[in-house]
Design a protein around this motif. Structure first.
Motif, PDB file in Angstrom:
ATOM      1  N   GLY A  31       1.305 -16.936   3.951  1.00 15.39           N
ATOM      2  CA  GLY A  31       1.982 -16.465   2.900  1.00 15.39           C
ATOM      3  C   GLY A  31       3.565 -16.684   2.918  1.00 15.39           C
ATOM      4  O   GLY A  31       4.434 -16.167   1.972  1.00 15.39           O
ATOM      5  N   ILE A 132       9.517  -8.097  -3.388  1.00 12.32           N
ATOM      6  CA  ILE A 132       8.117  -8.141  -3.105  1.00 12.32           C
ATOM      7  C   ILE A 132       7.491  -7.029  -3.832  1.00 12.32           C
ATOM      8  O   ILE A 132       7.922  -5.985  -3.751  1.00 12.32           O
ATOM      9  N   GLU A 133       6.551  -7.226  -4.707  1.00 16.22           N
ATOM     10  CA  GLU A 133       5.880  -6.172  -5.717  1.00 16.22           C
ATOM     11  C   GLU A 133       4.740  -5.348  -4.767  1.00 16.22           C
ATOM     12  O   GLU A 133       4.193  -5.858  -3.935  1.00 16.22           O
ATOM     13  N   GLU A 136       1.456  -7.039  -2.986  1.00 17.79           N
ATOM     14  CA  GLU A 136       1.587  -8.420  -2.666  1.00 17.79           C
ATOM     15  C   GLU A 136       1.564  -8.382  -1.012  1.00 17.79           C
ATOM     16  O   GLU A 136       2.719  -7.798  -0.291  1.00 17.79           O
ATOM     17  N   ASP A 137       0.658  -8.963  -0.578  1.00 17.09           N
ATOM     18  CA  ASP A 137       0.539  -8.774   0.822  1.00 17.09           C
ATOM     19  C   ASP A 137       0.902 -10.362   1.608  1.00 17.09           C
ATOM     20  O   ASP A 137       0.272 -11.041   2.369  1.00 17.09           O
ATOM     21  N   ARG A 210       5.843  -5.546   2.825  1.00 12.77           N
ATOM     22  CA  ARG A 210       6.474  -4.564   2.127  1.00 12.77           C
ATOM     23  C   ARG A 210       6.124  -3.284   2.481  1.00 12.77           C
ATOM     24  O   ARG A 210       7.129  -2.380   2.342  1.00 12.77           O
ATOM     25  N   GLU A 214       0.527  -3.228   1.846  1.00 17.76           N
ATOM     26  CA  GLU A 214       0.502  -4.869   1.776  1.00 17.76           C
ATOM     27  C   GLU A 214       0.307  -5.278   3.213  1.00 17.76           C
ATOM     28  O   GLU A 214      -0.406  -6.386   3.369  1.00 17.76           O
TER      29      GLU A 214
END
Length: 312
Positions: A31, A132-133, A136-137, A210, A214
């Motif tokens: 990621g 980071i929302e 979102e991982d 996060r 996540e």
């Protein structure tokens, strides 16, 4: 040294024989995002981090830690630290100067007591990053780096004396004695940890997610992708952070974590935790048991770059 001049952890640089395979893992699976490239070099950023990059990969014949990088507040602190290290007999790789890596800045490199290359820098351009929302991982930032040491007491003493790292907590075993030391340079419980091992090497690099959701989503995504899991998911007692450890294509251990403890440095007193007690290794009791197999996978291969500065 009484005054702490290091502010935070910036990045870890790894040399690997198969750059393409390692890059695919860190971007497509782990990621991170490719932020800069050069001949045989890739600089990988975390979407939520202001650092220009949190991992640097370099194509090389062998595998090694190229360097561990820490930040300083300004150029004057960089100069002061370089002068103090040189005066104390620490071997500098280069004198302070302008950096030619992405984001520029001002810094220098030196060898620690076991020959790892360490970089200290200031005035690096801040990378445009974002929050980071939910859901979102992907990693927010590089959380910490843990190294194996054949002389952990000496390594701890080096970082305390020369770089003003502070001890947060210690792990011990009734038969084996003290085995791991968690060291900090700010309020985070640890930016660096030192593990007793058969040789100097990377134990693991850890990436902050996060939040719990996540973190679990990322753990599950890697399991579904068939990445070998060593240990987790669980929650440590020291640092109170979650953990899921995986192996990258070159056998380095990398971790997803979240909720690493932030300490009040003025009032904190280090603990000595007995990790033979299951609740010390994993408060939740959800991870596979810590055993010799888990430990041996994190010993890694002996580092091939001790007292050899990386070419870049």
């Amino acid at each position: 040294m009484s005054t702490r001049l290091i502010t935070h952890l910036r990045h870890v640089a790894l040399a690997v024989p198969d750059l393409r395979k390692q890059l695919a893992f860190f971007t497509d699976t782990w990621g991170l995002v490719t932020e800069h490239t050069d001949t045989g070099l890739v600089f990988l950023a975390a979407a939520g981090s202001p650092e220009q990059y949190v991992v640097r990969l370099r194509q090389a014949p062998g595998k090694r830690i190229d360097l561990i990088s820490f930040g300083a507040a300004n150029a004057a602190d960089v100069d002061t630290l370089a002068e103090q290290l040189a005066r104390d007999g620490v071997r500098l790789v280069n004198e302070p100067g302008d950096l030619q890596t992405p984001g520029g800045g001002y810094g220098f490199r030196f060898f620690d007591n076991e020959g790892r290359t360490v970089e200290i820098s200031s005035d690096v351009d801040v990378r445009r990053h974002r929050a980071i929302e939910e859901g979102e991982d992907i990693p927010v930032r590089l959380s910490h780096v843990v190294v194996n040491s054949a002389d952990p007491e000496g390594t701890r003493a080096f970082y305390e004396k020369h770089l003003s790292f502070a001890l947060s907590d210690t792990l011990m075993h009734p038969r084996m004695g003290e085995m791991m030391w968690f060291m900090r340079v700010n309020g985070w419980h640890h930016s660096l940890a030192i593990a007793r091992g058969p040789h100097a090497s990377l134990h693991h690099a850890s990436f902050e997610m996060r939040g719990l959701d996540e973190y679990m989503r990322g753990t599950g995504r890697l399991l579904r992708a068939g990445v070998e899991k060593i240990w987790g998911p669980g929650r440590h007692l020291a640092g109170n952070n979650t953990f899921s450890y995986f192996l990258d294509p070159h056998g380095n251990t990398v971790e997803y974590t979240t909720e690493l403890e932030i300490l009040d440095e003025d009032t904190w007193h280090p603990h000595v935790y007995d990790f033979s007690k299951p609740e010390v290794s994993d408060q939740w009791g959800t991870a596979n048991a810590m055993n010799e197999f888990v430990a041996s996978r994190s010993f890694n291969d002996p580092d091939e770059g001790l007292f050899i500065a990386p070419p870049v």
